[in-house]
Design an enzyme around this catalytic site. Structure first.
Site, PDB file in Angstrom:
ATOM      1  N   SER A 294       0.867  -1.184   0.000  1.00 63.67           N
ATOM      2  CA  SER A 294       0.000   0.000   0.000  1.00 63.67           C
ATOM      3  C   SER A 294       0.900   1.228   0.000  1.00 63.67           C
ATOM      4  O   SER A 294       2.094   1.119   0.281  1.00 63.67           O
ATOM      5  CB  SER A 294      -0.880   0.017   1.254  1.00 63.67           C
ATOM      6  OG  SER A 294      -0.131   0.440   2.385  1.00 63.67           O
ATOM      7  N   ASP A 295       0.346   2.384  -0.319  1.00 58.07           N
ATOM      8  CA  ASP A 295       1.105   3.601  -0.063  1.00 58.07           C
ATOM      9  C   ASP A 295       0.995   3.896   1.444  1.00 58.07           C
ATOM     10  O   ASP A 295       0.241   3.246   2.176  1.00 58.07           O
ATOM     11  CB  ASP A 295       0.594   4.762  -0.917  1.00 58.07           C
ATOM     12  CG  ASP A 295       1.672   5.843  -1.090  1.00 58.07           C
ATOM     13  OD1 ASP A 295       2.650   5.830  -0.314  1.00 58.07           O
ATOM     14  OD2 ASP A 295       1.534   6.698  -1.978  1.00 58.07           O
ATOM     15  N   TRP A 296       1.739   4.871   1.879  1.00 61.18           N
ATOM     16  CA  TRP A 296       1.866   5.206   3.306  1.00 61.18           C
ATOM     17  C   TRP A 296       0.474   5.442   3.929  1.00 61.18           C
ATOM     18  O   TRP A 296      -0.180   6.422   3.575  1.00 61.18           O
ATOM     19  CB  TRP A 296       2.737   6.461   3.413  1.00 61.18           C
ATOM     20  CG  TRP A 296       3.004   6.972   4.780  1.00 61.18           C
ATOM     21  CD1 TRP A 296       2.151   7.663   5.585  1.00 61.18           C
ATOM     22  CD2 TRP A 296       4.240   6.866   5.507  1.00 61.18           C
ATOM     23  NE1 TRP A 296       2.756   7.991   6.756  1.00 61.18           N
ATOM     24  CE2 TRP A 296       4.055   7.518   6.742  1.00 61.18           C
ATOM     25  CE3 TRP A 296       5.487   6.294   5.242  1.00 61.18           C
ATOM     26  CZ2 TRP A 296       5.056   7.617   7.700  1.00 61.18           C
ATOM     27  CZ3 TRP A 296       6.478   6.395   6.188  1.00 61.18           C
ATOM     28  CH2 TRP A 296       6.267   7.040   7.408  1.00 61.18           C
ATOM     29  N   SER A 298      -2.257   4.163   3.274  1.00 65.19           N
ATOM     30  CA  SER A 298      -3.412   4.240   2.358  1.00 65.19           C
ATOM     31  C   SER A 298      -4.463   3.180   2.693  1.00 65.19           C
ATOM     32  O   SER A 298      -5.611   3.310   2.268  1.00 65.19           O
ATOM     33  CB  SER A 298      -2.982   4.152   0.896  1.00 65.19           C
ATOM     34  OG  SER A 298      -2.480   2.885   0.572  1.00 65.19           O
TER      35      SER A 298
END
Ligand code: BGC
Length: 769
Positions: A294-296, A298
């Protein structure tokens, strides 16, 4: 695209040009199975793991020195001992990585090594130009070299995973992250995606210098409404597949080990919980074997997005959609074991995700070599090969957009008696930190050679008189420095004016609602230009700025982006003509803010302003056409544009056939060869980026008025001519159509070869059934 050399005489030059650009852009995809091999140890290990340990492999906290909502350093250490951490991001020294690693491989039950990830975006210690600048080189082989170099530096410190390349197509310069990608074109973007992946990952992941690539941000992040970072995106499936997905697919085909799911929502579904993109496209269609990070936070962010009311639901939705690893939220760790126990998440789904992570850890050799050697001392960026590469990369990325004659000769290159007294003016002339742009990683501003430093050296060497005046600050409002700047200009033969944005004005969370030169820099330019001295304007930025007025005042304009550690030497060599500028725009430069988003590969309308082909010879009604009352539709500088210190001519394009068969092309049959002679009509050697464009008409869905389908950098001596050929086959002519299938359709094909997207005369080819 393929290049066919006409005669052996040009073979060497051709090979050089080909290796530098076109051929590298077509590096055959490695078979992903070969890149990410199966390992019998994976399932053996999986069989011994508890549910908690499995969830632990999917948990990625940030190292203690970083900030973030859920970083608790003491907990992290204990979690590692308990086998509840699979990866750590932001550990960036060998000491730090080894320290964490020791907890994992010596103190945890199963001794599974950690994987360390970091944003190595355009260099680790030796900082190269920002990615947007690198893309302006149109030279994937060069980019591959920069990525390989960065991977060597990063892996030495234990970092075996980079959150790069960013392959988001970006059409809106307000969006600060346009700086991190390769521009607005999917064809070129795909070539760079492959280059980055090959560069980072090298020949085999088991090589200790191999660094896993992460193609991000999946997907549609660059289409943020209003250019506002993190904002909503609405992208039709046809556009998603024809424009936004191809660079990701190219990265997957090149063997990218990981993909990062984005922050944005796409067609009302957060990208980090989107089963269509993360599972249907990525797994079912593309057979992606790596894992999705995932992104940070997210995963957690799907709560404010509004499709989950609590962390447990967020974890379930995101994981079931296809995210495998949770960056920083720690929601997978908290909830997956119980979600599996209660049957809300199938145990097989958890095993698949863990298998993907372990497979890569084995492939990287982390089980055999979990530690790195501690380097003797933290060294500056002083590797001569790296500095040479950084300088060359910067030189290839500069885009010369204006070079009008003053007193009978173009302002650049600065030469001879016309440039004995130079005034260097502007807030970016001596600003080391800004040269690094965003995501400077471990780079140190002390390693940067600024334009001022390099120009001073040149002045001493060549006996030139150099006067420097800062003039104003980057976002300045005071005119207190103007008088000194104007005096310096008056006493000079030529002014080099270094204006632009700060290095931090682009990148994440750095959208701008105004695209002018910041602060009172326009007034400084005005005052300096009013002296009547020729001005060579060097613009530093992470995005295209609106430069119409500046370009009218400065007869020479060169975009330097953020050039990295060798900014000064590269600029001085280019300004003085030791090398000629060779960069070409990979983003359209708007005339005014109201035009954005503005991109060359747009669809026509039913009421184009000007389009003899589309209007079939009828003149459009001058009022009821698409456009603005107060601005033209065209960019100030189009995609593909870039001047150099010589000029080139093109012969009309020649095609090998006037008729193709869609059915034969869809079966992989022979396409058409398209060629033109390109000639250096000037007085010095130069590199031309020859561009192949197509347009398809009569198709089931409207196709763009221009589409890049090939390019080649060719170096030509004065008077030298080269025949450049491209092949167009299924890869170039197929597109996702109304039936949701990628195919070549019976249609009319227009094809042309040109120096940029706004030039060229098309040839017509019929694509029959
Ligand atoms: C960015 C990513 C980056 C990640 C880790 C996020 O905020 O969107 O591009 O890789 O942080 O630093």
């Amino acid at each position: 695209m393929a290049l066919i050399p006409p005669t052996a005489k040009f073979l060497r030059g051709f090979l050089l040009a080909g290796l530098l650009a076109g051929i590298a852009g077509r590096t055959p995809a490695q078979v992903p199975e070969a890149v990410i091999p199966d390992d019998p140890r994976v399932d053996a290990l999986l069989a011994r793991m508890t549910l908690e340990e499995k969830a632990g492999q999917l948990n990625q906290p940030s190292a203690e020195h970083a900030t973030g909502p859920v970083v608790r350093s003491d907990d992290e250490r204990e979690l590692i001992r308990q086998g509840l951490v699979g990866s750590i991001l932001n550990a960036d020294t060998a000491q730090e990585c080894n320290r964490y690693q020791q907890l994992a491989v010596e103190e945890s039950r199963l001794k599974i090594p950690l994987l360390f990830g970091l944003d190595v975006i355009h260099g680790f210690r030796t900082e190269f130009p920002i990615p947007l600048a690198l893309s302006a080189s149109w030279d994937p082989a060069l980019v591959e070299q920069t990525a390989r170099f960065a991977a060597r530096e990063a892996s030495r410190q234990g970092v075996r995973w980079t959150f790069s390349p960013m392959v988001d197509i970006a059409r809106d310069p307000r969006w600060g992250r346009i700086a991190e990608g390769s521009g607005e074109d999917p064809w070129l973007g795909s070539a760079f995606a492959r280059a980055y992946v090959h560069g980072y990952q090298g020949d085999r992941l088991s090589d200790p210098t191999a660094v896993l690539a992460c193609a991000k941000h999946f997907v549609g992040y660059g289409a943020a409404e209003g250019g506002r970072d993190y904002n909503t995106t609405e992208i039709s499936e046809v556009t998603l597949r024809n424009v936004y997905l191809p660079p990701f697919h190219a990265a997957v085909e090149a063997g990218a080990g990981t993909i990062m799911s984005a922050f944005n929502s796409l067609n009302s579904v957060p990208a980090s919980a989107n089963p269509f993109t993360l599972t249907t496209v990525l797994r079912d269609e593309w057979k992606f074997r790596g894992f999705v990070d995932s992104d940070w936070t997210s995963v957690q962010e799907i709560i404010p997005h509004g499709i989950a009311e609590d962390g447990r639901t967020a974890a379930r939705k995101s994981f079931l959609a296809g995210v495998d690893m949770d960056m920083v939220s720690s929601l997978f760790l908290s909830h997956l074991p119980e979600l599996v126990r209660t049957g809300q998440v199938p145990a097989g789904r958890l095993d698949d995700a863990v298998r993907r992570v372990l497979r890569l850890k084995f492939a990287l050799g982390l089980f055999d070599r979990p530690y790195v050697e501690i380097p003797a001392a933290r060294k500056p960026a002083d590797d001569p090969a790296g500095l040479e590469l950084a300088r060359r990369a910067a030189e290839e990325s500069f885009v010369l957009l204006e070079n009008r004659p003053v007193n009978g000769a173009p302002v650049l290159p600065l030469a001879g008696g016309r440039a004995r007294r130079i005034a260097l003016i502007g807030p970016l002339a001596d600003s080391a930190a800004d040269m690094l742009g965003s995501w400077k990683c471990e780079a140190d501003p002390h390693d940067v050679v600024t334009l001022k430093t390099a120009l001073e050296e040149r002045a001493v060497r060549d006996g030139l008189q150099l006067t420097y005046a800062r003039g104003t600050d980057i976002a300045g409002s005071s005119g207190a420095g103007f008088a000194e700047a104007v005096a310096a200009a008056r006493a000079s033969d030529v002014v080099v004016l270094a204006l632009g944005e700060s290095g931090g004005s682009s990148g994440e969370a750095s959208s701008r609602a105004h695209l002018d030169l910041p602060g009172n820099q326009p007034q400084l330019l005005e005052a300096v230009a009013a002296t009547g001295k020729p001005v060579a304007l060097v613009v530093f930025s992470g995005r295209p700025l609106t430069l119409a007025r500046a370009a009218a005042q400065a007869p020479a304009v060169m975009l330097a982006w953020f050039p990295g550690v060798q900014a000064g030497p590269a600029l001085v060599r280019t300004l003085f003509g030791d090398v000629a500028p060779a960069g070409r725009l990979t983003v359209s430069v708007p005339r005014s803010l109201g035009q954005v988003p503005l991109y060359y590969n747009a669809l026509n309308t039913g009421r184009p302003r000007q389009d003899p082909i589309g209007m079939q010879g009828r003149a459009p009604d001058p009022h009821y056409v698409t456009g603005y009352l107060d601005e033209t539709n065209t960019p100030l500088y189009p995609f593909g544009r870039g001047l150099t210190y010589t000029s080139f001519s093109y012969t009309p394009v020649k095609v090998s056939t006037a008729k193709l068969s869609a059915a034969a092309l869809n079966r992989g049959g022979v396409g058409v060869t398209v060629g033109a002679d390109v000639r250096n009509t000037g007085r010095r050697t130069g590199v031309e980026t020859v561009q192949l464009y197509i347009r398809l008409r009569g198709t089931s869905v409207a196709r763009p008025v221009h589409e890049l389908k090939g390019f080649a950098r060719v170096s030509l001596a004065p008077g030298e001519s080269r025949h450049v050929e491209f092949k167009l086959g299924r890869d170039e002519l197929a597109f996702w159509n109304q039936a949701g299938v990628k195919s070549v359709e019976p249609s009319t094909l227009y094809v042309w070869i040109a120096p940029d997207s706004a030039q060229g005369e098309p040839e017509k080819i019929e694509i029959a059934d």
